[in-house]
Every structure is written in C-alpha cells, then in structure tokens.
Motif scaffolding. Structure first.
Motif, mmCIF file in Angstrom:
data_model
loop_
_atom_site.group_PDB
_atom_site.id
_atom_site.type_symbol
_atom_site.label_atom_id
_atom_site.label_comp_id
_atom_site.label_asym_id
_atom_site.label_seq_id
_atom_site.Cartn_x
_atom_site.Cartn_y
_atom_site.Cartn_z
ATOM 1 N N GLY A 242 42.936 46.878 36.996
ATOM 2 C CA GLY A 242 43.848 47.912 36.515
ATOM 3 C C GLY A 242 45.278 47.539 36.849
ATOM 4 O O GLY A 242 45.598 46.377 37.130
ATOM 5 N N ILE A 243 46.143 48.508 36.827
ATOM 6 C CA ILE A 243 47.573 48.269 36.994
ATOM 7 C C ILE A 243 48.044 48.717 38.376
ATOM 8 O O ILE A 243 47.888 49.883 38.752
ATOM 9 C CB ILE A 243 48.370 49.014 35.909
ATOM 10 C CG1 ILE A 243 47.928 48.549 34.510
ATOM 11 C CG2 ILE A 243 49.874 48.794 36.089
ATOM 12 C CD1 ILE A 243 48.535 49.326 33.374
ATOM 13 N N GLY A 244 48.569 47.772 39.155
ATOM 14 C CA GLY A 244 49.212 48.094 40.423
ATOM 15 C C GLY A 244 48.281 48.480 41.562
ATOM 16 O O GLY A 244 48.719 49.111 42.520
ATOM 17 N N LEU A 245 47.016 48.083 41.497
ATOM 18 C CA LEU A 245 46.041 48.493 42.520
ATOM 19 C C LEU A 245 45.839 47.442 43.610
ATOM 20 O O LEU A 245 45.340 47.755 44.691
ATOM 21 C CB LEU A 245 44.695 48.823 41.863
ATOM 22 C CG LEU A 245 44.740 49.940 40.808
ATOM 23 C CD1 LEU A 245 43.356 50.137 40.194
ATOM 24 C CD2 LEU A 245 45.242 51.241 41.421
ATOM 25 N N LEU A 246 46.199 46.192 43.333
ATOM 26 C CA LEU A 246 46.092 45.130 44.340
ATOM 27 C C LEU A 246 47.140 45.362 45.425
ATOM 28 O O LEU A 246 48.317 45.558 45.128
ATOM 29 C CB LEU A 246 46.296 43.770 43.673
ATOM 30 C CG LEU A 246 46.208 42.531 44.570
ATOM 31 C CD1 LEU A 246 44.819 42.372 45.161
ATOM 32 C CD2 LEU A 246 46.598 41.286 43.768
ATOM 33 N N LYS A 247 46.710 45.346 46.697
ATOM 34 C CA LYS A 247 47.597 45.732 47.796
ATOM 35 C C LYS A 247 48.350 44.569 48.426
ATOM 36 O O LYS A 247 49.256 44.791 49.245
ATOM 37 C CB LYS A 247 46.789 46.464 48.870
ATOM 38 C CG LYS A 247 46.233 47.805 48.398
ATOM 39 C CD LYS A 247 45.403 48.471 49.473
ATOM 40 C CE LYS A 247 44.828 49.805 48.983
ATOM 41 N NZ LYS A 247 43.954 50.438 50.015
ATOM 42 N N GLY A 248 47.972 43.328 48.086
ATOM 43 C CA GLY A 248 48.686 42.212 48.690
ATOM 44 C C GLY A 248 47.999 40.893 48.421
ATOM 45 O O GLY A 248 46.943 40.834 47.788
ATOM 46 N N ARG A 249 48.612 39.807 48.899
ATOM 47 C CA ARG A 249 48.041 38.470 48.808
ATOM 48 C C ARG A 249 48.475 37.686 50.032
ATOM 49 O O ARG A 249 49.662 37.607 50.336
ATOM 50 C CB ARG A 249 48.505 37.768 47.522
ATOM 51 C CG ARG A 249 48.195 36.265 47.499
ATOM 52 C CD ARG A 249 48.397 35.645 46.135
ATOM 53 N NE ARG A 249 49.709 35.863 45.552
ATOM 54 C CZ ARG A 249 50.787 35.138 45.843
ATOM 55 N NH1 ARG A 249 50.741 34.163 46.751
ATOM 56 N NH2 ARG A 249 51.937 35.378 45.239
#
Length: 383
Positions: free
Chosen positions: A122-129
């Motif tokens: 989805g859009i903007g759900l990944l919290k980091g890398r």
C-alpha cells in the motif's frame, strides 16, 4: 487540474553517463560493507562477474541472485528472502530491469525489519529501511531506480500490488546507458514506450505539478525523438543515452504524481494474459489518449508538441495529431496496435474492465473519469 503539495524524494546520490558503472565499485567500498547482495539478470553475467571480482578483492563477501526473470510475485519475494536473510548483507544492489530493481528495493527494506510484507503493501506503510540500497537500471523503462514504488503480483488473487514508500528510494543510483546496449529490440520498444507513458500520464494527470511537468515534458521529447533509432539500431549510443534519460525523468514523475488510466487498464492484461507491463501500456496508450483528450485538450496539445508534432492553431487538432504520432511510434517499433494481436479474447473484455476498476489508486489520477462501462468501451476500441 487539482494541485497537491509537492513531495519528491530524490536518491542520495545519482550518477549518469556512459561508462559510469565502472565507478560504482568506489561507492560500494566507501560504504565499508562486509557483505553485499546483488540481484541481477543472466544476460549481465559477464559484467557482474567482473564487478563481483573487484568486491571480493576488497575482502567483501558477495552473494548474487538471478532468479527474477519476469514480474515478481509475493512467493518469489518470500523465496528470495529465505536465501538472503541468513546472509544478512550490509548493502543490497539491484542491477537489471524494473522487476529486478523492485525486488532489490524490497529485499533491502525487509532485512532486519519487524514488519512483514503484508503489513506494508500500500501507500506509506513501510516504517523504515536499515540496509543501504543501490540501483542500476539495465533497461530504459520503469524508472524504478529513482521511484518510491515497487510492484509485486499477489499469488492469492493474481493482482499486481504496489508498495509505495520514500524508504524504497535508493541511497545511490547509477544510470549507465551502455548497460542497455544489449537489450533486444522488442524489449527496448516495450520498455521505452512504458517510460514515455510514465511521462505522458504525469503531464496530463489530474494532479499534475509544474515541477514534475519539467521532467515529464522533457522525458516525452527525448524518448519520442530517439526510441525508433534505439529499437532499430541498438548500438546507437546517442539514442540509448537519450532514451535512458527519458526513462529516468519518467521515474521522477512516479512518486509525486504517478500514472493514471493507461496503467490501470493495463493491469488486467498482465494478470489475465501475462503480457509484459510495457507492452500492455504501449498498446493501450493511444486509445486512452483519445478518450481523455476532451477533458484536457490543452495538455494533450502540449504532449503532441513534445512528441514532435507541429502546434496548430486549434488545440484539438494538435492533440489528435499526438495520438496519431503514438500510433506511428508503436508501428515503427513493431509494437502490436490492437489487443487482438496480443492474444486478448473479446469475451474477456467485461472481466478486464471489472478488474481494472480495482486500481482506483491510479484511476483517480486520470483527467477524465473512467467507469467500468467506459473501460469496456476503451478496450473495445483497442480490440
């Protein structure tokens, strides 16, 4: 046209130019990794072997993978993570086409991440890398190397799903047009027209932005002027360079503005008929343009001029010339001009239209509303 706030995430470092891939080794070594993972493709094996040898000479442990040969699925990703997770590299590098770059972006994001894939589709759900990410395109098409997007096919429903996050924008990007010289004509054509579609759909988008218009317009101009030469004479370095730059500009359009009706309607062609993404877009592009002109005639007149048409006193006439120019480019690049030619069955049109309606994240960007009945009409006109 509506105006949204401009939000664009550029890669930390962007290097472009013929032969620049040779310099990448210095950037990797400067990161001081002990382990590097490379996702790539078999046709680049000789280049990758030489690159890997330089890394190992610096006491860097390298694992490579060439398993991604088509648009990747959730299961492809999970299988690859079983290989990469125990290795746990410091740096992830994608060198290949859009599918390889997408998978590399997601591998880098998933390593040491408590979130699971399903939690950030989805859009903007990944919290980091946590891992460094480097992308090097070997085709001129998706612009994935600079976009915040990655696309996977969901095995559960065979639908393409987007993962969109600023954390998917790489730390370092190298665009070396020489890496595209060996790409076959058919792939050069499909990926090049895909890149042109990115630019065109950004420029005519309901949420078009002046800053992005600069990339979109120049991308259309470069690709339209050079795609035929790149297809017919793959060793023409100037044509390869111009198309590569157009693809890069299209990638910059994908985050802040994104694509619209052409891409939404092409999704069922991929899920139902397994047609290549770029080919699907190229076939549908002129028909969606014809449908959209009435809602954005001045924008489509600008598109025509970018494609190389003469600006007439009447915007409608100019815009229509742009549609014909796309048809001419497709024909010149040996791209099929109808859905019938790529194996689509007429009786499948209603289902294709229904499936396309699920892609509202792109349909909402289209300058003219596309209902399910409209999608049926567009598919029939393309048939």
């Amino acid at each position: 046209m509506s105006q949204l706030p401009l939000r664009i995430f550029f890669p930390g470092k962007l290097v472009t130019g013929n032969g620049t891939f040779e310099q990448l080794i210095d950037d990797v070594v400067a990161l001081q990794p002990t382990k590097v993972f490379i996702a790539t493709i078999t046709p680049l094996q000789q280049i990758i072997d030489a690159f890997t040898a330089k890394l190992t000479a610096q006491n860097i442990n390298v694992v490579t993978d060439r398993s991604i040969v088509a648009e990747p699925s959730f299961s492809d990703f999970e299988t690859l993570m079983k290989k990469v997770t125990p290795f746990n590299p410091d740096v992830v590098i994608g060198i290949g086409g859009g599918s390889v770059l997408d998978i590399a972006k997601l591998v880098a994001a998933q390593l040491e991440n408590e979130q699971q894939l399903g939690e950030y589709v989805g859009i903007g759900l990944l919290k980091g890398r946590k891992k460094k990410l480097i992308c090097v395109p070997a085709t001129s098409g998706t612009g994935s190397e600079v976009s915040p997007n990655a696309i996977l096919v969901d095995d559960a429903d065979n639908q393409k799903k987007g993962i969109i996050s600023p954390y998917l924008v790489p730390d370092i990007v190298y665009v070396d047009p020489l890496l595209t010289v060996s790409v076959p004509p058919a792939i050069t054509a499909a990926t090049g027209m895909d890149a042109l579609t990115h630019c065109l759909e950004a420029y005519t988008n309901k949420f078009a932005l002046p800053f992005i218009d600069l990339f979109a317009y120049e991308g259309m101009r470069l690709i339209a002027a050079h795609i035929e030469t790149a297809v017919k004479d793959g060793s023409n370095i100037e044509a390869r360079e111009k198309v590569a730059m157009g693809s890069l500009y299209g990638g910059f359009c994908l985050g802040p503005v994104n694509t619209a009706g052409v891409h939404a309607l092409s999704y069922p062609l991929g899920s139902m008929y397994h047609l290549a993404h770029g080919l699907s877009n190229a076939v549908l592009l002129p028909y969606v343009m014809e449908y959209n002109i009435v809602a954005a005639v001045d924008r489509y007149a600008d598109v025509a001029v970018a494609l190389g048409c003469t600006r007439e006193t009447d915007a409608w006439t100019t815009a229509k010339a742009g549609v014909e120019k796309i048809k001419e480019l497709n024909k010149a690049c040996s791209i099929p001009t109808t859905l019938r030619e790529v194996g689509v069955k007429e009786e499948a049109i209603s289902q294709m239209a229904s499936e396309a309606m699920k892609i509202q994240r792109l349909l909402k960007n289209n300058p003219r509303e596309i209902t399910e009945q409209d999608a049926v009409a567009i598919f029939k006109s393309a048939f």
